[in-house]
Design an enzyme around this catalytic site. Structure first.
Site, short mmCIF file in Angstrom:
data_model
loop_
_atom_site.label_atom_id
_atom_site.label_comp_id
_atom_site.label_asym_id
_atom_site.label_seq_id
_atom_site.Cartn_x
_atom_site.Cartn_y
_atom_site.Cartn_z
N GLY A 90 0.83 -1.20 0.00
CA GLY A 90 0.00 0.00 0.00
C GLY A 90 0.86 1.25 0.00
N GLY A 92 2.71 3.56 1.52
CA GLY A 92 3.33 3.71 2.83
C GLY A 92 3.93 5.08 3.06
N ASP A 252 4.00 -4.70 -7.62
CA ASP A 252 3.38 -3.49 -7.07
C ASP A 252 4.00 -2.23 -7.67
OD1 ASP A 252 5.56 -4.59 -5.28
OD2 ASP A 252 5.45 -2.56 -4.49
N ASP A 262 7.20 4.05 -10.30
CA ASP A 262 7.81 3.65 -9.02
C ASP A 262 9.22 3.10 -9.18
OD1 ASP A 262 6.03 4.51 -7.19
OD2 ASP A 262 5.26 2.54 -6.62
#
Length: 486
Positions: A90, A92, A252, A262
């Site tokens: 998630g 964070g 992810d 990311d």
């Protein structure tokens, strides 16, 4: 164009409800100050460049103030990290502040990285540091300028807040833009927790919001998966063609839109090395340059597994078989262009592969080679470049084949150079350049990072006075250790 207070929010993801994200308020940093802003990214929000000088710009895009219609949410997801499934991850250290709709009707997520702790921080402090924020900012905007699909970066703000990593560092925030921040891991979370109603709700949201053309297909979910696969294959083809290494291709970190997303310990190849590992933490080399293609395929298989409640397994398998042909076609098309070849011939793949094999072990600067290959006629160029290769005889054999291939194109040198310069960057984001800009910024001098960003925003152009950014890297610059905390 709009003022800062006129941004129009329509927070579609927030409306999915608390199962998909948690409401969290950003935790501001002390004394925020603007480090760098992207004028190109600002236009996506209908903002004019001078607006960045307004103190309100820094306050809003560092979480000190919020628009009344923003709805900050931390998204929940899971994912496979270095091949192992992690059941709950998630946001964070990031928050989806909301979705801004511009005058063209385009939706742009405002995602603030480094905004403080969330329910998904997993023992972390929820913060980002200046070096990692600058690295993502530079890479996001540079990748876009290269024509590689990527999330975008609006700005970086620094602060007086101390954040502890391997050493005390300045806390910072990055404002990231993307049409969506949904990842492969979102689907995995709801699949493995057996929340299939919510999985379908997420799937419908993504298809309706970002893949509307798939709704016209008799099997829209299957059409959606094929589109994701095609976009991902084409994105990775561009990574490979330009020598970009992502560094952490966990599921992810894979965008459902097929954009670069990311990335932290990334690097562009300096010397060509197919086995190059850019992430100092990747001890086994799972995410090496040569492994990015099979890992992308592996990640798509993980996404396919999460979609099995709604798409027949045989359909998913059939679509998965399309990945490598789509990738190879996209990669070979771009590599032809990088070699100045405008037509396709049967032996082109072999010609490219022979060149890369010769580059391996010869310390050939990957970016400069292609740029220099187009600067002068082919026969003169290969004669100038040959002494850089270890196996000169083998290079001469390749050069003969290449020059014959160029002759068959029948194009004059001026047109050839123009076409090659349009796809072969003069400037590439090398790790040592980023490091120098980071060190200056950490001492309070933001001029170098702003200049580097300006140069990298036009990587194919000749830029008078900026040749130092196109030089071969110093030896120390080739061996910088970059980890996930970077």
């Amino acid at each position: 164009m709009k003022t800062l207070t006129e941004l129009h929010f329509d927070n579609r993801f927030a409306r999915l409800g608390d199962v998909f994200s948690t409401e969290v308020t950003p935790q501001p940093l002390e004394q925020p100050r603007l480090v760098v802003a992207s004028e190109a990214a600002m236009t996506l929000l209908d903002l004019e460049p001078p607006v960045a000088a307004d103190p309100l710009f820094t306050e809003l895009f560092s979480g000190h103030k919020l628009w009344s219609t923003a709805e900050p949410r931390a998204m929940v997801y899971s994912g496979h990290q270095f091949g192992s499934y992690n059941p709950q991850l998630g946001d964070g250290r990031g928050l989806l502040l909301g979705e801004v709709v511009n005058e063209k009707g385009q939706y742009w997520d405002l995602h603030l990285k480094g905004a403080g702790m969330t329910p998904y921080s997993r023992m972390g402090d929820g913060r980002a540091v200046l070096r990692s924020s600058i690295r993502e900012f530079l890479a996001s905007e540079h990748l876009h300028a290269l024509g590689i699909p990527s999330s975008r970066a609006l700005c970086v703000t620094s602060s007086d807040t101390t954040v502890y990593r391997e050493r005390p560092e300045r806390g910072a925030m990055l404002m990231r833009l993307s049409p969506s921040h949904v990842r492969f891991g979102h689907f995995e979370f709801f699949y493995y927790t057996k929340q299939h109603d919510e999985l379908k709700q997420l799937l419908d949201h993504v298809v309706e919001s970002h893949f509307a053309e798939c709704l016209e297909h008799p099997e829209p979910y299957h059409s959606f998966f094929r589109e994701v696969l095609e976009r991902t294959a084409e994105m990775v083809a561009r990574w490979q063609a330009y020598g970009f290494c992502h560094g952490v291709m966990n599921t992810d970190n894979m965008s459902i839109l097929g954009i670069t997303f990311d990335f932290g310990p990334y690097a562009f190849l300096d010397d060509f090395d197919a086995r190059f590992i850019c992430n100092h933490s990747d001890h086994a080399g799972r995410y090496s340059y040569e492994n990015q293609v099979p890992i992308a395929h592996w990640n798509l298989a993980a996404l396919a597994q999460a979609l099995t409640p709604f798409i027949a397994i045989e359909q998913l398998r059939g679509t998965m078989d399309l990945f490598l042909p789509i990738y190879e076609a996209a990669w070979l098309d771009l590599m032809r262009k990088r070699l100045g070849l405008d037509t396709a011939e049967e032996n082109d793949k072999e010609l490219v592969q022979r060149l890369l094999q010769l580059m391996q072990g010869s310390a050939i600067d990957y970016t400069r080679f292609f740029r220099e290959l187009g600067n002068i006629p082919a026969k003169q160029a290969v004669a100038r470049l040959r002494d850089d290769f270890v196996d000169i005889k083998a290079f001469d054999d390749w050069a003969g084949s290449y020059c014959e291939r160029v002759d068959r194109e029948g194009e004059d040198q001026q047109a050839r150079r123009q076409r090659m310069d349009a796809v072969n960057p003069k400037y590439i984001l090398r790790n040592y350049l980023a490091q120098q800009a980071i060190e200056a910024a950490e001492s309070g001098d933001y001029g170098p990072v702003r200049e580097l960003h300006a140069v990298l925003s036009h990587p194919f152009d000749e830029q008078p006075g900026m040749d130092r950014y196109a030089e071969r890297p110093p030896e120390w610059g080739k061996h910088l250790e970059i980890s996930c905390s970077s």
